[in-house]
Design an enzyme around this catalytic site. Structure first.
Site, PDB file in Angstrom:
ATOM      1  N   ASP A  20       4.064  -1.462  -2.240  1.00  0.00           N
ATOM      2  CA  ASP A  20       4.058  -1.789  -0.815  1.00  0.00           C
ATOM      3  C   ASP A  20       5.461  -1.675  -0.206  1.00  0.00           C
ATOM      4  OD1 ASP A  20       2.968  -2.529   1.596  1.00  0.00           O
ATOM      5  OD2 ASP A  20       2.877  -4.672   1.140  1.00  0.00           O
ATOM      6  N   HIS A  37       6.180   7.295   3.050  1.00  0.00           N
ATOM      7  CA  HIS A  37       5.172   7.544   2.014  1.00  0.00           C
ATOM      8  C   HIS A  37       5.634   8.646   1.059  1.00  0.00           C
ATOM      9  CE1 HIS A  37       2.518   4.718   3.822  1.00  0.00           C
ATOM     10  NE2 HIS A  37       2.252   5.445   4.903  1.00  0.00           N
ATOM     11  N   SER A  65      -5.890   1.566  -0.279  1.00  0.00           N
ATOM     12  CA  SER A  65      -6.987   0.603  -0.375  1.00  0.00           C
ATOM     13  C   SER A  65      -8.131   1.024   0.541  1.00  0.00           C
ATOM     14  CB  SER A  65      -6.499  -0.798   0.027  1.00  0.00           C
ATOM     15  OG  SER A  65      -6.246  -0.840   1.423  1.00  0.00           O
ATOM     16  N   LEU A 131       0.490   8.284 -22.234  1.00  0.00           N
ATOM     17  CA  LEU A 131       0.350   7.306 -21.144  1.00  0.00           C
ATOM     18  C   LEU A 131      -0.871   7.627 -20.263  1.00  0.00           C
ATOM     19  CD1 LEU A 131       1.609   5.047 -19.284  1.00  0.00           C
ATOM     20  CD2 LEU A 131       2.873   6.889 -18.162  1.00  0.00           C
TER      21      LEU A 131
HETATM   22  C1  IPE Z   1      -1.878  -2.768  -0.188  1.00  0.00           C
HETATM   23  O1  IPE Z   1      -0.891  -2.598   0.769  1.00  0.00           O
HETATM   24  C2  IPE Z   1      -2.442  -1.439  -0.558  1.00  0.00           C
HETATM   25  C3  IPE Z   1      -1.507  -0.494  -1.163  1.00  0.00           C
HETATM   26  C4  IPE Z   1      -0.298  -0.748  -1.595  1.00  0.00           C
HETATM   27  C5  IPE Z   1      -2.021   0.820  -1.320  1.00  0.00           C
HETATM   28  P1  IPE Z   1      -1.162  -2.933   2.301  1.00  0.00           P
HETATM   29  O2  IPE Z   1       0.135  -2.772   2.991  1.00  0.00           O
HETATM   30  O3  IPE Z   1      -2.297  -2.150   2.813  1.00  0.00           O
HETATM   31  O4  IPE Z   1      -1.576  -4.470   2.208  1.00  0.00           O
HETATM   32  P2  IPE Z   1      -1.793  -5.570   3.349  1.00  0.00           P
HETATM   33  O5  IPE Z   1      -2.901  -5.090   4.212  1.00  0.00           O
HETATM   34  O6  IPE Z   1      -0.514  -5.691   4.098  1.00  0.00           O
HETATM   35  O7  IPE Z   1      -2.132  -6.807   2.607  1.00  0.00           O
HETATM   36  C1  IPE Z   2       2.291   0.966   1.050  1.00  0.00           C
HETATM   37  O1  IPE Z   2       3.223   0.938   2.064  1.00  0.00           O
HETATM   38  C2  IPE Z   2       1.525   2.267   1.014  1.00  0.00           C
HETATM   39  C3  IPE Z   2       0.151   2.181   1.494  1.00  0.00           C
HETATM   40  C4  IPE Z   2      -0.475   1.104   1.823  1.00  0.00           C
HETATM   41  C5  IPE Z   2      -0.572   3.428   1.621  1.00  0.00           C
HETATM   42  P1  IPE Z   2       2.840   0.484   3.542  1.00  0.00           P
HETATM   43  O2  IPE Z   2       2.475   1.695   4.319  1.00  0.00           O
HETATM   44  O3  IPE Z   2       1.845  -0.598   3.520  1.00  0.00           O
HETATM   45  O4  IPE Z   2       4.245  -0.080   4.045  1.00  0.00           O
HETATM   46  P2  IPE Z   2       4.491  -1.309   5.018  1.00  0.00           P
HETATM   47  O5  IPE Z   2       3.785  -2.491   4.421  1.00  0.00           O
HETATM   48  O6  IPE Z   2       3.956  -0.924   6.354  1.00  0.00           O
HETATM   49  O7  IPE Z   2       5.976  -1.482   5.001  1.00  0.00           O
HETATM   50 MG    MG Z   3       1.996  -2.627   3.463  1.00  0.00          MG
END
Ligand code: IPE
Ligand code: IPE
Ligand code: MG
Length: 248
Positions: A20, A37, A65, A131
């Site tokens: 995240d 990303h 997700s 792995l």
């Molecule tokens: C969780 O991250 C999913 C992934 C890392 C792919 P999100 O950024 O979507 O989670 P929430 O919604 O803030 O909890």
């Molecule tokens: C995690 O990073 C990647 C995905 C959920 C696809 P985020 O895109 O959630 O990054 P933040 O939480 O906005 O910083």
């Molecule tokens: Mg996030």
């Protein structure tokens, strides 16, 4: 911490990661979210290499997700193309290094080309014995549990069996992760203290490790620090500390 500081006899078999913070990383650097990303994909590649180096056998990466489908259309499609391109180019040499790819999640929601690309790599790497990299894609822990229940009901409808045969083991055999041991360690980056619908069943006794680092900044050293921290936890599984220490 360095790799040498780790106890080689206590390396977790399976590490799961909630990657995240890509968006906040981009914002911090004055870039578009998609650049965050792309940087996150590089960090994922590095985490796979570190896992390999440390002798971890399974790494599960939460890449997208089920709830992430609700993001703006442009971000979702950008993420989908990033996925196909990084899987296609990164996995060529990973496969040569005996890495096996698996995915968990609802594949049917993925665009056709993404699904095909992934299925091809899964097939190509299926005999690899090194792995195992598991990418959680279009994944929801609750959905997975509901699907497992439906699988059991379907089996029952086809051929009724004694319901008392259903226990934790037989239930788990109906999850996406049927052939995969539960993770001993779950890492979440970016300073969020939540699970976000990830591996709800499988992490019942995992050690949780949270770090403020944003995912694109998560380095080999950060990974080693997480494993070091894990190695200094006392895993009691409901027992007392004394019981655990007497066994040693
Ligand atoms: C969780 O991250 C999913 C992934 C890392 C792919 P999100 O950024 O979507 O989670 P929430 O919604 O803030 O909890
Ligand atoms: C995690 O990073 C990647 C995905 C959920 C696809 P985020 O895109 O959630 O990054 P933040 O939480 O906005 O910083
Ligand atoms: Mg996030």
């Amino acid at each position: 911490m360095l790799k040498e500081d780790l106890d080689q006899n206590n390396i977790p078999k399976h590490v799961a990661v909630i990657m995240d913070g890509n968006g906040r990383w981009a914002e911090k650097h004055g870039k578009q979210r998609l650049e965050g990303h792309a940087q996150g994909a590089k960090a994922a590649r590095q985490a796979v290499e570190t896992a390999h180096k440390l002798g971890i056998q399974y790494i599960t990466l939460y890449a997208f997700s089920m709830e992430n489908w609700n993001r703006p259309e442009s971000e979702v499609s950008g993420l989908m193309s990033l996925l196909t391109s990084s899987i296609a180019c990164q996995f060529k040499d990973l496969i040569e290094n005996n890495v096996r790819l698996l995915t968990i999640g609802d594949n049917t929601l993925l665009p056709e080309n993404v699904r095909q690309e992934i299925e091809a790599v899964v097939k190509e790497s299926e005999k690899n014995t090194g792995l195992t990299v598991i990418i959680a894609l279009s994944y929801s822990g609750r959905y997975e549990i509901v699907q497992a229940t439906k699988n059991l009901l379907k089996k029952y409808a086809e051929k009724p069996f004694d319901i008392s045969q259903i226990d934790e083991k037989t239930f788990a055999e109906n999850l996406y992760t049927a052939q995969i041991p539960d993770p001993e360690l779950l890492i979440r980056t970016s300073g969020e203290f939540r699970i976000s619908n990830f591996l709800l069943w499988q992490i019942s006794y995992s050690e949780l490790y949270f770090t403020e680092k944003l995912w694109p900044d998560f380095s080999e050293e950060d990974f080693i620090n997480a494993v070091y921290d894990y190695q200094h936890r006392e895993r009691r599984f409901g027992k007392t500390s004394r019981q655990i220490n007497e066994k040693k």
